[in-house]
Design an enzyme around this catalytic site. Structure first.
Site, PDB file in Angstrom:
ATOM      1  N   PRO A  27      44.102 -16.766 -23.789  1.00  0.00           N
ATOM      2  CA  PRO A  27      42.667 -16.512 -23.964  1.00  0.00           C
ATOM      3  C   PRO A  27      41.975 -17.595 -24.779  1.00  0.00           C
ATOM      4  CG  PRO A  27      43.988 -14.890 -25.171  1.00  0.00           C
ATOM      5  CD  PRO A  27      44.929 -15.698 -24.349  1.00  0.00           C
ATOM      6  N   ARG A  53      44.473 -21.031  -2.291  1.00  0.00           N
ATOM      7  CA  ARG A  53      43.618 -20.865  -1.111  1.00  0.00           C
ATOM      8  C   ARG A  53      42.778 -22.123  -0.841  1.00  0.00           C
ATOM      9  NH1 ARG A  53      38.721 -18.830  -2.112  1.00  0.00           N
ATOM     10  NH2 ARG A  53      38.709 -17.240  -0.489  1.00  0.00           N
TER      11      ARG A  53
HETATM   12  N1  SAM Z   1      47.282 -13.687 -29.829  1.00  0.00           N
HETATM   13  C1  SAM Z   1      46.603 -14.163 -28.662  1.00  0.00           C
HETATM   14  C2  SAM Z   1      45.162 -14.496 -28.994  1.00  0.00           C
HETATM   15  O1  SAM Z   1      44.565 -13.825 -29.822  1.00  0.00           O
HETATM   16  O2  SAM Z   1      44.627 -15.455 -28.379  1.00  0.00           O
HETATM   17  C3  SAM Z   1      46.625 -13.133 -27.553  1.00  0.00           C
HETATM   18  C4  SAM Z   1      47.985 -12.920 -26.982  1.00  0.00           C
HETATM   19  S1  SAM Z   1      47.983 -11.888 -25.566  1.00  0.00           S
HETATM   20  C5  SAM Z   1      48.212 -10.311 -26.268  1.00  0.00           C
HETATM   21  C6  SAM Z   1      49.527 -12.226 -24.811  1.00  0.00           C
HETATM   22  C7  SAM Z   1      49.495 -13.244 -23.695  1.00  0.00           C
HETATM   23  O3  SAM Z   1      48.680 -12.762 -22.648  1.00  0.00           O
HETATM   24  C8  SAM Z   1      48.944 -14.605 -24.018  1.00  0.00           C
HETATM   25  O4  SAM Z   1      49.868 -15.437 -24.651  1.00  0.00           O
HETATM   26  C9  SAM Z   1      48.534 -15.113 -22.668  1.00  0.00           C
HETATM   27  O5  SAM Z   1      49.627 -15.708 -21.976  1.00  0.00           O
HETATM   28  C10 SAM Z   1      48.109 -13.849 -21.936  1.00  0.00           C
HETATM   29  N2  SAM Z   1      46.651 -13.681 -21.889  1.00  0.00           N
HETATM   30  C11 SAM Z   1      45.945 -12.691 -22.498  1.00  0.00           C
HETATM   31  N3  SAM Z   1      44.647 -12.796 -22.234  1.00  0.00           N
HETATM   32  C12 SAM Z   1      44.479 -13.882 -21.451  1.00  0.00           C
HETATM   33  C13 SAM Z   1      43.352 -14.520 -20.859  1.00  0.00           C
HETATM   34  N4  SAM Z   1      42.110 -14.070 -21.040  1.00  0.00           N
HETATM   35  N5  SAM Z   1      43.557 -15.619 -20.098  1.00  0.00           N
HETATM   36  C14 SAM Z   1      44.810 -16.111 -19.916  1.00  0.00           C
HETATM   37  N6  SAM Z   1      45.926 -15.541 -20.461  1.00  0.00           N
HETATM   38  C15 SAM Z   1      45.772 -14.447 -21.208  1.00  0.00           C
END
Ligand code: SAM
Length: 256
Positions: free
Chosen positions: A86, A151
């Site tokens: 994120p 795609r």
């Molecule tokens: N501690 C992180 C933060 O606050 O940015 C969030 C970790 S999240 C619970 C666990 C994993 O979900 C991340 O490491 C990522 O790979 C994935 N993830 C969660 N939200 C995402 C998003 N909006 N875009 C891409 N990957 C996401």
């Protein structure tokens, strides 16, 4: 294109590659994929892949050891390597198009609080987010990215279908402006029956009048973009016909 996805839960991803358009793309050798279970690179008998965060705080972090070995084995040095997070840059159509030109992509799915920064520093070329919200893990995010990307690989679906989609305007980027103006959201579409639940398909679409249909579609694209994504219009560069239609829309008020 070869896509390798590293995950602690690769079973979440397998159905995605075995269904529908993706399945056909794989069968036609347009896409090759490999799902890697990071746990296969764990070195202890419990297959441990996470530990506490230095400095304190809630939650666990993925261990760099197993993930680093999985990346080495996947050939991270020779492939564009993306960490789904994120805190990365937002995925949009322009980035999807850019990634679709790569011969090899490696995607890292995080879990828990994410991954050790040294993995990012050593292996990662891009950190990509699919939106301003937090998912529990990276598999769904990786599927979103792969779906947006594959795609666009020539031959997967028809170029004509792609050309008329949202964000596929002259610039091909929702945040860009090209010579024919910014990309717009797609116009409403209808299929048979022409009368459904007492709602009729707009007459112009069954008129057979090509120029009027094009004008109606552009106007509806502008109406929808104005309602849902007005910032796309704020980039300027709209051709005169579009500006005239926007004026028309503003005098119509809430009517459609
Ligand atoms: N501690 C992180 C933060 O606050 O940015 C969030 C970790 S999240 C619970 C666990 C994993 O979900 C991340 O490491 C990522 O790979 C994935 N993830 C969660 N939200 C995402 C998003 N909006 N875009 C891409 N990957 C996401």
């Amino acid at each position: 294109m070869k896509i390798t996805i590293l995950s602690l839960f690769p079973e979440i991803l397998s159905g995605f590659f075995e269904s529908s358009i993706m399945k056909r793309a794989v069968e036609r050798n347009l896409v090759e994929y490999e799902l890697v279970d990071i746990r296969d690179y764990a070195t202890d008998r419990h297959r441990k892949c996470d530990d506490e965060v230095y400095g304190g705080g809630a939650g666990m972090l993925m261990l760099p050891g197993p993930l680093g070995m999985a990346l080495d084995a996947a050939g991270a040095g020779e492939a564009r390597t993306v960490f789904m997070t994120p805190s990365g840059r937002l995925l949009n159509q322009a980035l999807a198009r850019d990634l679709s030109t790569e011969a090899r992509l490696i995607l890292i799915c995080g879990r828990y609080e994410g991954i050790d920064q040294r993995i990012v520093d050593k292996f990662v070329d891009d950190e990509v987010s699919i939106g301003d919200y937090v998912l529990s893990s990276g598999e769904v995010a990786a599927m979103v990215l792969v779906d947006a990307v594959y795609r666009l690989i020539p031959g997967v679906i028809s170029g004509e279908s792609l050309a008329e989609e949202s964000f596929s305007g002259s610039a091909g980027d929702s945040h860009d402006t090209g010579p024919l103006g910014p990309s717009l959201l797609e116009y409403p579409q209808y299929t048979r029956p022409a009368d459904y639940a007492t709602m009729k398909v707009p007459d112009v679409l069954t008129s057979g009048h090509h120029a009027k249909i094009l004008r109606w579609r552009l106007k509806e694209q502008l109406r929808k973009t104005l309602a849902y994504r007005p910032e796309l219009l704020a980039t300027g560069g709209l051709p005169k016909e579009a500006l005239d239609l926007l004026r028309e829309i503003s005098t119509e008020g809430g009517e459609t």
